[in-house]
Design a protein around this motif. Structure first.
Motif, mmCIF file in Angstrom:
data_model
loop_
_atom_site.group_PDB
_atom_site.id
_atom_site.type_symbol
_atom_site.label_atom_id
_atom_site.label_comp_id
_atom_site.label_asym_id
_atom_site.label_seq_id
_atom_site.Cartn_x
_atom_site.Cartn_y
_atom_site.Cartn_z
ATOM 1 N N GLN A 325 0.834 -1.198 0.000
ATOM 2 C CA GLN A 325 0.000 0.000 0.000
ATOM 3 C C GLN A 325 0.873 1.254 0.000
ATOM 4 N N TYR A 328 2.019 1.780 -3.474
ATOM 5 C CA TYR A 328 0.894 2.362 -4.228
ATOM 6 C C TYR A 328 0.818 3.868 -3.973
ATOM 7 N N TRP A 351 -10.739 7.396 -7.345
ATOM 8 C CA TRP A 351 -9.998 6.541 -8.273
ATOM 9 C C TRP A 351 -9.251 7.349 -9.330
ATOM 10 N N THR A 357 -7.197 6.385 -3.452
ATOM 11 C CA THR A 357 -8.534 5.970 -3.021
ATOM 12 C C THR A 357 -8.527 4.594 -2.372
ATOM 13 N N ALA A 358 -7.660 3.715 -2.847
ATOM 14 C CA ALA A 358 -7.637 2.350 -2.300
ATOM 15 C C ALA A 358 -7.339 2.332 -0.807
ATOM 16 N N ASP A 359 -6.656 3.359 -0.308
ATOM 17 C CA ASP A 359 -6.383 3.424 1.134
ATOM 18 C C ASP A 359 -7.669 3.416 1.951
ATOM 19 N N ALA A 362 -10.138 -0.173 -0.534
ATOM 20 C CA ALA A 362 -9.739 -1.495 -1.026
ATOM 21 C C ALA A 362 -8.309 -1.837 -0.638
ATOM 22 N N VAL A 376 -9.746 -7.901 1.638
ATOM 23 C CA VAL A 376 -9.683 -6.612 0.960
ATOM 24 C C VAL A 376 -10.981 -5.877 1.242
ATOM 25 N N GLY A 377 -10.886 -4.561 1.386
ATOM 26 C CA GLY A 377 -12.085 -3.768 1.608
ATOM 27 C C GLY A 377 -12.605 -3.869 3.024
ATOM 28 N N THR A 443 -9.714 -8.102 -5.003
ATOM 29 C CA THR A 443 -9.323 -6.691 -5.046
ATOM 30 C C THR A 443 -9.821 -6.041 -6.329
ATOM 31 N N VAL A 447 -12.263 -2.853 -6.305
ATOM 32 C CA VAL A 447 -11.794 -1.602 -6.909
ATOM 33 C C VAL A 447 -12.608 -1.256 -8.146
#
Length: 478
Positions: A325, A328, A351, A357-359, A362, A376-377, A443, A447
């Motif tokens: 992460q 990323y 996104w 955004t994934a932080d 996701a 995930v999520g 994931t 996402v």
């Protein structure tokens, strides 16, 4: 190694040369910006030498043997003990024998300047590096300074703890010998992974867990299945207890850990896997109006609040304390730094190219125990707490044909969290042998916000463990 005349000016100055700092520098260089990287320890950081790589190198033989023992025709050949010397040697290879020549060569290869020493902010866009020989280098950033210093293990200030010389994650992943008895304080990822390793290598492991169970940030069944397997492997798991004191008898004697229930546990070593703190206490944050020792709060481009030049990337911003992460975030931050330097508008929408955004939505994680746990999520509890109208869909992984072929007596479970209003997935959890490689499909679904109706057309190959996706969808549809 670069020895620059003072003052040296770069477009970007990165403090911390772990995977996160390396990736910020790489993205800056790819955009045509000059970059300097400052590191006080080994280039490659915690992940390369004391976390991801050595821990997974230790775990791989453990899990491979466990898998082999569940395969007919093979199980009888792998009943003996692991060759601990070979396992530790394998670990040493993956930790590059704690030498960073290869990592330095990589940074040289992308054209980043490397400064060894302790870097501190000494004003806006200014970093002063004190080299091991006491020489100081003053680095000035045209556009950005990125703090990528990560975290350190927290050892609670219990009576006697300093003299007891306890293990942290660093000692647990780099130990040169197998302790006869090991106490693990903590039931999170580090605690369960290291308990798995050392129990398999022959240690008598006792786990002291303050809460109700293991892996408290995952779905409850994940910790339950991992605890069941650890107990079968010989670990003594004690929940609802806390350590209150630590005492070592002499320089090389045993350690006694006192508990809040009046009991005590004796061992040869004690590992505290009780959390992380940011490496920001001696970073010069006070020179730019920030609190030393604090986590650094950032926006989705990893820009520190109330600044237009300071970035905090990776664990130090406390968004998602995972190497992948952090890398990323580094890709996002590097792109944002380049866009701002070039005067290009940022895409910071959900996104977007400059938004991590994934932080929020996701974050994937695999716990490399036996069984593996991966998620995930959002969990069910997190989704409900966030106000979503959701349904948890569960399936017994052991009843999937591919799982039965993978291992006799396969035990595992899968759960997907469905947003009932949009019919997309908010989270997925798998627990079972060999499920870590399933996680990226989950994931992608989270996402991509792939509708359930479209997922129905993603046909899993038969007979694989991934057929659990079909079973989950069938269960949801009824």
């Amino acid at each position: 190694m670069t020895h620059a005349a003072e003052p040296a000016v770069y477009d970007v100055v990165v403090i911390g040369a772990g995977p996160v700092g390396e990736n910020v520098a790489d993205r800056a260089r790819a955009a045509g910006l000059s970059a300097a990287v400052v590191e006080s320890e080994l280039i490659g950081g915690e992940c390369s030498y004391w976390a991801c790589m050595p821990s997974k190198a230790l775990l791989r033989p453990v899990v491979a043997r466990a898998d082999a023992r569940r395969v007919p025709g093979l199980s009888g050949a792998v009943q003996g003990p692991l060759d601990s010397a070979a396992v530790l040697a394998h670990r040493d290879d993956y930790a590059s024998h704690w030498k960073d020549d290869g990592q330095v060569a990589w940074l040289d290869g992308i054209g980043a300047a490397v400064f060894r020493g302790h870097g501190r902010l000494t004003g806006p866009k200014e970093v002063t590096v004190t080299a091991p020989d006491g020489t100081e280098h003053r680095l000035t950033a045209r556009h950005a300074v990125a703090v990528c210093t990560g975290t350190r293990a927290v050892v609670p200030g219990l009576p006697g703890v300093e003299d007891a010389r306890p293990w942290t994650s660093r000692e647990a992943t780099s130990a040169k010998a197998v302790p006869g008895r090991l106490v693990v304080v903590g039931g999170g990822v580090v605690g369960v992974e290291m308990a798995t390793v050392w129990a398999a290598l022959g240690s008598e492991v006792t786990m002291l867990v303050r809460g109700k169970g293991l892996l408290p940030r995952m779905e409850p069944f994940a910790g339950e299945l991992v605890a069941e397997a650890l107990t079968e492997a010989g670990a003594d798991i004690r929940t609802g207890v806390s350590a209150t004191s630590v005492r070592r008898a002499g320089p090389d004697g045993p350690v006694t850990v006192g508990l809040d229930n009046g009991e005590s546990v004796e061992a040869d070593e004690v590992l505290f896997a009780t959390g992380r703190a940011p490496r920001t206490d001696d970073l010069g944050l006070e020179t730019v109006g920030l609190e030393p020792g604090s986590w650094l709060t950032v926006d989705d481009s990893c820009l520190v609040e109330d600044t237009d030049w300071l970035y905090a990337v990776g664990d130090v911003n406390h968004r998602a304390l995972l190497t992948h992460q952090g890398k990323y975030q580094a890709r996002i931050a590097g792109a944002a730094i380049a866009a701002r330097a070039q005067g290009t508008p940022l895409d910071t929408g959900r996104w977007g190219a400059h938004a991590a955004t994934a932080d929020h939505a996701a974050v994937p994680q695999v716990v490399f125990t036996d069984p593996e746990a991966a998620s995930v999520g959002l969990t069910l509890a997190e989704a409900e707490e966030a106000g979503h109208r959701v349904r948890a869909v569960d399936f017994d992984l052991g009843s999937v044909a591919g799982a039965g072929l993978y291992a006799d007596g396969y035990r595992g479970r899968a759960r997907m969290i469905v947003d009932l209003d949009r019919e997309v997935l908010l989270g997925v959890t798998f627990v079972g042998p060999g499920i870590g490689e399933l996680l990226h499909s989950a994931t992608t679904a989270v996402v991509g916000e792939i509708p359930i109706a479209r997922l129905w057309h993603a046909v899993p190959a038969y007979p694989t463990i991934s057929e659990v996706w079909l079973r989950l969808l069938e269960t949801y549809r009824g």
